[in-house]
Enzyme design. Sequence first.
Site, short mmCIF file in Angstrom:
data_model
loop_
_atom_site.label_atom_id
_atom_site.label_comp_id
_atom_site.label_asym_id
_atom_site.label_seq_id
_atom_site.Cartn_x
_atom_site.Cartn_y
_atom_site.Cartn_z
N ARG A 150 4.41 -2.12 -7.62
CA ARG A 150 3.33 -1.37 -7.16
C ARG A 150 3.56 0.01 -6.95
O ARG A 150 2.99 0.82 -6.70
CB ARG A 150 3.16 -1.72 -5.45
CG ARG A 150 2.61 -3.08 -5.58
CD ARG A 150 2.68 -3.95 -4.07
NE ARG A 150 1.84 -3.23 -3.21
CZ ARG A 150 0.55 -3.79 -3.04
NH1 ARG A 150 0.21 -4.62 -3.61
NH2 ARG A 150 -0.11 -3.28 -2.03
N HIS A 200 9.11 -2.82 -5.97
CA HIS A 200 8.02 -2.89 -5.03
C HIS A 200 6.98 -3.77 -5.51
O HIS A 200 5.80 -3.41 -5.35
CB HIS A 200 7.53 -1.47 -4.84
CG HIS A 200 7.30 -1.09 -3.52
ND1 HIS A 200 7.69 0.00 -2.78
CD2 HIS A 200 5.99 -1.33 -2.79
CE1 HIS A 200 7.08 0.18 -1.51
NE2 HIS A 200 6.02 -0.80 -1.71
N TYR A 244 -6.13 -5.30 -2.73
CA TYR A 244 -5.18 -4.47 -2.45
C TYR A 244 -3.83 -4.96 -2.48
O TYR A 244 -2.47 -4.88 -2.81
CB TYR A 244 -5.14 -3.95 -0.98
CG TYR A 244 -4.03 -3.13 -0.38
CD1 TYR A 244 -3.62 -1.91 -0.76
CD2 TYR A 244 -3.24 -3.86 0.78
CE1 TYR A 244 -2.64 -1.24 -0.34
CE2 TYR A 244 -2.20 -3.24 1.00
CZ TYR A 244 -1.75 -1.91 0.84
OH TYR A 244 -0.76 -1.37 1.22
N LYS A 264 16.21 -0.69 0.29
CA LYS A 264 15.28 -1.65 -0.81
C LYS A 264 14.71 -0.62 -1.87
O LYS A 264 14.15 0.44 -1.53
CB LYS A 264 14.24 -2.07 0.28
CG LYS A 264 13.13 -3.02 -0.70
CD LYS A 264 12.14 -3.29 0.21
CE LYS A 264 10.97 -4.28 -0.40
NZ LYS A 264 9.78 -3.07 -0.90
#
Length: 392
Positions: free
Chosen positions: A292, A289, A36, A265
Amino acid sequence: MPPVRNAVSRRIRGVLSLDDFEIRAKRHLPKPLFGYIAGASETNASLRHNAGEFQKYGFRPRVLTDVSARSTETTLFGTRYSAPFGIAPMGISALMAYRGDLVLATAAAETGIPMVMSGSSLIRLEEVAAVAPQSWFQAYLPGEPNRIDALVDRVAAAGFQTLLLTVDTAALANRENNIRTGFSTPLRPSARLAWHGISHPAWSIGTFARTLLFHGIPHFENSYATRGAPVVSANVMRDFGKRDHLNWNHFQRIRDRWRGRLIIKGIMHEEDAAIAVGQGADGIVVSNHGGRQLDGTLSPLKVLPSIADRVGTETVVMLDGGIRRGADIIKALAFGAKFVFVGRPFLYAAAVGGQPGVLMAADILKTELHRNMALLGVNSIEEITSDLIAEV
Ligand SMILES: Cc1cc2nc3c(=O)[nH]c(=O)nc-3n(C[C@H](O)[C@H](O)[C@H](O)COP(=O)(O)O)c2cc1C
């Protein structure tokens, strides 16, 4: 030394660079959890761009400049930090490291760098604000005014002064690698998951069992104003809310309501950077990110110069994605970033080494930066300019 601390110091012994934490985290964490953190979306193309872009540039050092007075310190939003980097927001950190968000926040405070607490966290934001009041808070917000107002008010009441809104998550990313390694949100208890846990006893006992024993089943605590679902509940998907409805009018609403510093962001286009500035953002984080979200998104370093050219004099431009070395920080600063954030390595460090691990990671990065400044011929962060790098 007590046995837990002994084991922790054994796990971080011999770490020389941030990448070394990843190797140790891979051994320490159950495969679905490591996957993950390490993984990105679909083909991992953006993840590769992020790392690869830094390798395209090299240095043109200046010499005989007397660098004996060099310092990695810098001022951001009126606060003096010991280095121009901070810890990026990372969800479910408390599943990776015991009390993960608190570990990251207190280590950052001790080291003099900012830590951004994730809105997808399993520890109440008020707890983090109480022990590390200088932390920043990151929110994922849906396009639902009531929920926006309630969370913004809660974050303000807790005492946070900097709110960072992540805007690159209009839909859940396609994280195939999570499915392949057995990770899911919600976490679905299964024989396979149990086996992963049993085969990693240090994590099972030191993080998981300890959390259950002292704090109960972790819940998403900060998605909204009220407590969210437990990580094992099917309702966690409901907590995602109407993120695909979010638009600039909502941002304006947040700006009108939030008195503190407001940062966006996930900006990757100079037009969006200009809109953000026009709507009163105090800063932007150029970010994909960590690769991701939308696979194939360019690396932040690649789009940074055009964004910095457009808004760099009007707002604070920051960057994250792929920074693993002091040398990478220098390249980002030379291209126009004022500050950078680092994600995965700090979570690996927290997982294997707890607070000492995070302190060690920050120290490694700071030392690399300090050394490289000498070798590059600069004394201050402000002296890092684009003439010092070129395409290799
Ligand atoms: C495990 C993990 C969880 C993350 N969770 C969040 C999050 O909750 N909110 C957010 O804005 N970004 C999140 N991110 C993205 C990071 O804030 C950051 O943009 C990215 O990790 C930077 O890339 P790096 O890991 O290569 O340094 C997460 C990243 C990782 C690795």
